[in-house]
Design an enzyme around this catalytic site. Sequence first.
Site, short mmCIF file in Angstrom:
data_model
loop_
_atom_site.label_atom_id
_atom_site.label_comp_id
_atom_site.label_asym_id
_atom_site.label_seq_id
_atom_site.Cartn_x
_atom_site.Cartn_y
_atom_site.Cartn_z
CD GLU A 135 -4.59 -31.75 -2.69
OE1 GLU A 135 -5.51 -31.10 -3.23
OE2 GLU A 135 -3.74 -31.23 -1.92
NE ARG A 137 -2.04 -29.43 -6.27
CZ ARG A 137 -1.94 -28.19 -5.77
NH1 ARG A 137 -2.10 -27.97 -4.48
NH2 ARG A 137 -1.69 -27.16 -6.57
CG HIS A 215 -9.66 -23.33 -4.40
ND1 HIS A 215 -10.00 -24.28 -5.34
CD2 HIS A 215 -9.04 -23.99 -3.39
CE1 HIS A 215 -9.62 -25.47 -4.91
NE2 HIS A 215 -9.03 -25.33 -3.73
CE LYS A 242 -9.88 -27.55 -1.14
NZ LYS A 242 -8.64 -27.86 -1.89
NE ARG A 282 -5.04 -24.04 6.18
CZ ARG A 282 -5.13 -24.56 4.95
NH1 ARG A 282 -5.25 -25.86 4.80
NH2 ARG A 282 -5.09 -23.78 3.88
CB SER A 341 -0.09 -19.82 24.93
OG SER A 341 0.46 -18.84 25.77
CB THR A 392 -0.23 -11.97 24.21
OG1 THR A 392 1.13 -11.55 24.36
CG2 THR A 392 -0.51 -12.28 22.75
CE LYS A 396 -0.11 -9.54 28.04
NZ LYS A 396 0.88 -10.04 28.99
CG ASP A 437 0.95 -10.96 32.36
OD1 ASP A 437 1.14 -12.14 32.05
OD2 ASP A 437 0.52 -10.12 31.54
#
Length: 523
Positions: A135, A137, A215, A242, A282, A341, A392, A396, A437
């Site tokens: 892209e 710009r 947008h 888009k 994404r 993780s 997490t 918990k 854990d």
Amino acid sequence: MLGFVQLGAGAGAVAGTPLVLPKNCGLVPTSQAPASQRSAVTGFAGDTPNKTRFFGRKVSALAFIKGKALLADYREPKMTVSAVDTSKAPSAESSNVLTAPPKSSYICASLTAETTEECIRQMAKAVEAGADLVEIRLDYIRDPDIKQILAARVCPAIVTNRPLRENGRFEGSEEERLGLLAQAGELGADYVDVEYDCVSGLRTRGSAKLILSYHNYTSTPSLEELRAIHDQMRASGADVTKVATFANRVTDNLEVFRLLASVPDDAPCIGLCMGPCGLMSRALAPKVGSFLTFAAMDSGKETAPGQLSIDALKNLYRFKKIGPTTKVHAIVGSPVAQSMSPAIHNAAFQELDLDCVYVPLLVAPEDLEHTIRSFAKTEVAGDFAIAGYSVTIPHKEAVLRLADEVDPVAQAIGAGNTLVSVGTDGPRRRYMVTNTDWLAAITAVEDGIRARDAGPEATPAASASGSGSESESEPERQKSPSTLRDWRFGNDPTSDVTVSTWTLNDWSPWTVKRSTFGGIEVT
């Protein structure tokens, strides 16, 4: 699915059935691994058939030996993971325009160059890094030489020119702004991208395909509103639509996912959510059918909030391996950006050749129930129900009341770190909460005590937390039966346990430091 628990890493295992280890996979029981390579981890697996489930009983911890090598690769300036598809983008001569719906979504590098010369250099660098298209710009570039830029491209290019009101940088008149886009189209741009409510002012686009964009930088409208906007863009002649909205919570992604699931196959649509809560949109673009996802050249070079780097998409999330049937696993927490993780689990998926991906979900305490319930629906955007979660802080304790079943050990502890899919109940998945854990902690303590009791020759000196320097060797201890009271936890380099802070590369704010638990290195 394979999961790990690491002291200090703040995440449990997304689990299902016991792990079936292929030969030469690089995973071995802790008891068979050299002490220097043992980790305070425990492994669970999901979607592995024909095995009895194990919950609430001790299992052998796993040392992710070969996985350590993969993670070491992630820490290099240039990541090299052999299992990742590193095929180059099509050349400008062979295929300038990507028109057919892709088997896997494309990676589009958003360039941030401020000069023509730098833009040309960034285009080449983007393709080398693994981008399929770029892209350009124009609003970032001072006095852009559009003809020179397009002549030098080595992959398909989208040309856009965002005004200030669209979080862009172009400060001139609307006529000047759209005139530059028209010029780009006449000079052979592959695509021109213009806001859908301004398209009437674009006098020409030459041979370029037209991307019409919507947008919303503050929120995500309802599915009905998004469909109306999408239909208007199609009616205005868009070759590609888009829709980019801001996710205020992770469930906002579902509105965009449902939109993508509803558009015809011959109507390419780019759908994504901006912001930290939109990261999953994404990373999962190939799963949900987005035509492409935008990526930053490097961390810190983002052109929109929440944008991932090319490096992270390719090597952390294995973007080119994701498809419609890929199973999604996640860690829920707040904060969650620091979690290791995703790196650990996605490396394990690659090593075991599992069609799975693991993403972080930033979920506030007040949104936890809504998130779990929303993503449990099997009809969401096809079959998007999340297969399992690591849990997490600060969730918990709260997760116990949200599960359909509670493992006795988790119930006794009063907290869980794993939500395991245990079938369906009508239109939604059912989850069991368990806790791994305790096993990670107990294993680390037991191994540390055994190493200490074995004598000073078997226990190397501990290093100071985060410093990388070694402390003086501790005096020989009396070899007597050990108890937990013998242990002191903290950052005191003279204590039995030294805990470091963790990190990985540009897609996480951590850097892995040397750390020992009673002489057992866990980096």
